[in-house]
Motif scaffolding. Structure first.
Motif, short mmCIF file in Angstrom:
data_model
loop_
_atom_site.label_atom_id
_atom_site.label_comp_id
_atom_site.label_asym_id
_atom_site.label_seq_id
_atom_site.Cartn_x
_atom_site.Cartn_y
_atom_site.Cartn_z
N VAL A 49 24.08 46.56 -73.99
CA VAL A 49 23.05 46.47 -72.96
C VAL A 49 22.16 45.24 -73.19
N ASP A 50 22.15 44.74 -74.42
CA ASP A 50 21.27 43.64 -74.79
C ASP A 50 21.98 42.28 -74.75
N THR A 51 22.89 42.09 -73.82
CA THR A 51 23.59 40.82 -73.70
C THR A 51 23.15 40.14 -72.40
N PHE A 52 22.78 38.88 -72.49
CA PHE A 52 22.27 38.17 -71.32
C PHE A 52 22.98 36.82 -71.17
N ALA A 53 22.93 36.29 -69.93
CA ALA A 53 23.39 34.90 -69.71
C ALA A 53 22.30 34.17 -68.94
N CYS A 54 22.05 32.94 -69.34
CA CYS A 54 21.08 32.10 -68.63
C CYS A 54 21.87 30.99 -67.95
N VAL A 55 21.83 30.96 -66.61
CA VAL A 55 22.70 30.03 -65.87
C VAL A 55 21.92 29.32 -64.75
N LEU A 89 18.09 39.09 -63.19
CA LEU A 89 16.89 39.84 -63.62
C LEU A 89 15.59 39.07 -63.41
N ILE A 90 15.65 37.77 -63.58
CA ILE A 90 14.46 36.92 -63.46
C ILE A 90 14.96 35.50 -63.26
N ALA A 91 14.18 34.66 -62.58
CA ALA A 91 14.55 33.24 -62.43
C ALA A 91 13.43 32.37 -62.99
N LEU A 92 13.81 31.21 -63.46
CA LEU A 92 12.87 30.25 -64.02
C LEU A 92 13.14 28.89 -63.38
N THR A 93 12.10 28.30 -62.80
CA THR A 93 12.26 26.97 -62.22
C THR A 93 11.73 25.95 -63.23
N LEU A 94 12.58 25.01 -63.61
CA LEU A 94 12.22 24.03 -64.65
C LEU A 94 12.26 22.62 -64.09
N ASN A 185 12.38 16.45 -59.49
CA ASN A 185 13.67 17.13 -59.66
C ASN A 185 13.48 18.45 -60.44
N VAL A 186 13.86 19.55 -59.84
CA VAL A 186 13.76 20.85 -60.54
C VAL A 186 15.06 21.63 -60.37
N THR A 187 15.38 22.42 -61.37
CA THR A 187 16.53 23.33 -61.28
C THR A 187 16.03 24.74 -61.55
N ARG A 188 16.54 25.68 -60.78
CA ARG A 188 16.21 27.09 -61.00
C ARG A 188 17.34 27.74 -61.79
N PHE A 189 16.96 28.46 -62.82
CA PHE A 189 17.93 29.16 -63.68
C PHE A 189 17.73 30.66 -63.50
N ALA A 190 18.79 31.43 -63.63
CA ALA A 190 18.68 32.89 -63.55
C ALA A 190 19.11 33.50 -64.88
N LEU A 191 18.43 34.58 -65.23
CA LEU A 191 18.86 35.38 -66.37
C LEU A 191 19.66 36.55 -65.81
N VAL A 192 20.88 36.72 -66.31
CA VAL A 192 21.77 37.78 -65.83
C VAL A 192 21.93 38.79 -66.96
N GLY A 193 21.76 40.06 -66.64
CA GLY A 193 21.92 41.07 -67.68
C GLY A 193 21.83 42.47 -67.10
#
Ligand SMILES: O=C(O)C(=O)C[C@]1(C(=O)O)C=C[C@@H](O)C=C1
Length: 300
Positions: A49-55, A89-94, A185-193
């Motif tokens: 359950v504690d496995t995530f991907a940041c893409v 689960l959550i997104a981060l704009t960098l 220039n920004v990219t949005r990343f998502a955490l998947v889990g």
């Protein structure tokens, strides 16, 4: 706890994963993968359950990172009936700054190859054409992989486009002016889990940003088919932040539609309304895949 990301060390995805750990107040081993699909597939394959991907999911210059949406959709359709299946689960704009990374002594007019991730090459194409007019652009798996390649001896006539961290990591120099063609220039990343996350820690979260990402499949091929698929969102007062078509891949003219729905200001109420919107779409024969309903935060 494992966090998979597009590696090797020094990619923008690596930085995003580290910042997301701070935002979520979680620690975990950051595990590099050779591609975006490989990172996503780890989370769908792994029972833990504690496995995530940041893409990466979207860039302000180049738009959707289609490779990510395609693998998310495919994986979620395959696991649709499982309640514990992974979601966004959550997104981060960098903010994203790329740099021309090189070995000392490189003559830019003689450079034959510029390596980077295809998104980064596209974001910097005018800048690269001026700096290295005689070079061919070569897409590789990531920006940091490009830097790693340039650091190898057999790529002495090459430049990489990537982050300053990648230049430092692989012992290379970089031109201090950013290489991206457009400011901001920004990219949005998502955490998947699979596990619900709690936003806390070093959080730059703007509480009013909350998005649901859906994929509509089976929108009818008749006049008004797409209007009919979008009308329920308007009827329930929901703003669509993005609508994008992608080929199904089986025959020409067959598309799925990705829709990002803004769920602000009250995302709990909006999520209830979304259930009704989805019921209406289902009654039209449209299959709705919910990729996730998640807060969006901003990193630095
Ligand atoms: O190669 C990297 O550094 C990545 O993290 C991938 C990626 C992308 O796919 O969009 C991430 C951010 C930038 O937009 C460029 C490349």
């Amino acid at each position: 706890m494992k966090w998979f990301y597009l590696g090797p060390e020094g990619t923008h995805s690596h930085e995003a994963a580290a910042q997301l750990q701070a935002v979520c107040g979680m620690a975990g081993e950051l595990v590099p993968c050779s591609s975006i699909p490989a990172a996503v597939e780890q989370v769908f394959r792994d029972e833990a359950v504690d496995t995530f991907a940041c893409v990466p999911i979207e860039n302000s210059i180049q738009g959707a990172v289609t490779q990510t949406w395609d693998v998310l959709m495919k994986s979620m359709v395959e696991t649709k009936s499982k309640p514990e299946a992974p979601k966004m689960l959550i997104a981060l704009t960098l903010p994203i700054h790329h740099y021309a990374i090189y070995r000392d002594g490189t003559e830019f007019s003689r450079v034959k190859h510029v390596y980077s991730h295809q998104q980064a090459l596209a974001q910097c194409q005018n800048h690269i054409a001026q700096l290295c007019p005689n070079a061919a652009l070569v897409a590789v798996n990531s920006t940091a992989e490009a830097a790693r390649m340039v650091s190898e001896h057999d790529h002495a006539d090459a430049v990489a486009i990537g982050s300053r961290r990648a230049a430092d990591r692989y012992g290379l120099s970089y031109i201090p002016e950013p290489a991206e063609d457009k400011a901001g220039n920004v990219t949005r990343f998502a955490l998947v889990g699979k596990r619900a996350i709690v936003v806390g820690g070093k959080s730059g979260l703007q509480e009013n940003e909350f998005v649901a990402s859906l994929c509509l499949r089976g929108v009818g091929h008749q006049p008004g088919g797409l209007v009919g698929a979008l009308q329920p969102f308007a009827d329930f007062g929901m703003n669509l932040a993005r609508v994008e078509s992608r080929p199904v891949g089986d025959q020409l003219g067959n598309y799925v539609f990705y829709v990002d729905v803004s769920l602000q200001p009250d995302h709990v109420r909006a999520e209830q309304l979304l259930v009704e919107v989805i019921a209406q779409l289902t009654s039209q024969g449209i299959d709705v895949v919910v990729l996730g309903a998640y807060p969006v935060c901003h990193g630095a």
